[in-house]
Scaffold this motif. Structure first.
Motif, short mmCIF file in Angstrom:
data_model
loop_
_atom_site.label_atom_id
_atom_site.label_comp_id
_atom_site.label_asym_id
_atom_site.label_seq_id
_atom_site.Cartn_x
_atom_site.Cartn_y
_atom_site.Cartn_z
N UNK A 234 0.85 -1.19 0.00
CA UNK A 234 0.00 0.00 0.00
C UNK A 234 0.88 1.24 0.00
N UNK A 235 0.58 2.18 -0.91
CA UNK A 235 1.44 3.36 -1.04
C UNK A 235 0.64 4.55 -1.58
N UNK A 236 1.09 5.75 -1.26
CA UNK A 236 0.38 6.93 -1.74
C UNK A 236 0.57 7.14 -3.24
N UNK A 237 -0.38 7.78 -3.89
CA UNK A 237 -0.28 8.09 -5.31
C UNK A 237 -0.57 9.58 -5.53
N UNK A 238 0.03 10.10 -6.55
CA UNK A 238 -0.19 11.52 -6.89
C UNK A 238 -1.19 11.61 -8.03
#
Length: 238
Positions: A234-238
């Protein structure tokens, strides 16, 4: 960098557990007693206990404070990010007794060992929720680490966790981890331990932890049957 006060308290409690002052299920000192002993706030002691709980060393008992964990937990190989917690692991079984043997070629290369140079091997079988086999993990320690941390060669679990124990004995701790995941067919021994029929596909995670100077501390090889292997990131996205 000197340890912060809550880290000092956590390390002191780890040492006391490791040295047998407190055994599995034993009640640990209250936050009030430790706050007086260390001349700190109770919030600082609670933070120390939170560290130990995340590492799977202690468990909280409603209305009774903290006790030493009765069932040690372990994680599959890899995924040892700085914010990961050992308590998210699972029960496991130790396999055999630690021994010194020449590792397979990929492990020798990861540890920078010569063709005939042995390493200390520790094996465990991480279990699923229903107690069936999940991941077969083989941990390989360079002999300089094994010689400086002799409890690695003993068959019992290290309650405080091998990472903290190695740091306490050697002054070296992991600064970088490298995970490589591949897929292949299980060997006869792997299939037997994982209780799958051959031919069976397995996912293999090779995890290497390096210290601040880039020297390898341990290489772990985790083998998981394809039917139960799952990787989530799980990771942030722009």
């Amino acid at each position: 960098m000197p340890l912060l006060k809550y880290e000092q308290i956590a390390d002191d409690l780890r040492s006391r557990v490791a040295n047998g002052e407190f055994g599995p299920g034993d009640l640990l000192p209250s936050s009030r007693d430790l706050a007086e002993q260390w001349n700190v706030s109770r919030a600082t002691v609670v933070k120390a206990y939170d560290v130990l709980r995340n590492d799977g060393v202690v468990v909280a008992r409603q209305g009774a404070g903290f006790t030493v964990a009765e069932t040690p937990v372990a994680r599959p190989a890899g995924g040892r990010r700085a914010d990961s917690a050992r308590v998210s692991g699972a029960p496991y079984r130790r396999l055999g007794v630690p021994d010194r043997v020449v590792p397979p070629v990929q492990v020798r290369e990861a540890l920078g060992l010569g063709a005939d140079q042995p390493a200390l091997r520790r094996m465990r079988l991480v279990l699923m929720d229903d107690a069936t086999p999940g991941t077969l993990v083989t941990a390989w320690f360079p002999l300089d680490i094994a010689d400086a941390a002799p409890r690695l060669a003993k068959p019992g679990p290290i309650t405080e966790g091998t990472t903290h124990y190695v740091r306490r004995e050697t002054g070296r701790s992991p600064a970088e981890g490298v995970d490589v995941t591949t897929v292949r067919l299980a060997t006869e021994e792997e299939a037997r331990l994982l209780e799958v029929d051959r031919p069976a596909a397995v996912a293999v995670v090779l995890h290497v932890a390096y210290d601040q100077e880039g020297r390898p501390l341990v290489c772990e090889v985790g083998v998981t049957a394809a039917g139960v292997f799952e990787a989530i990131d799980r990771y942030p996205m722009r």
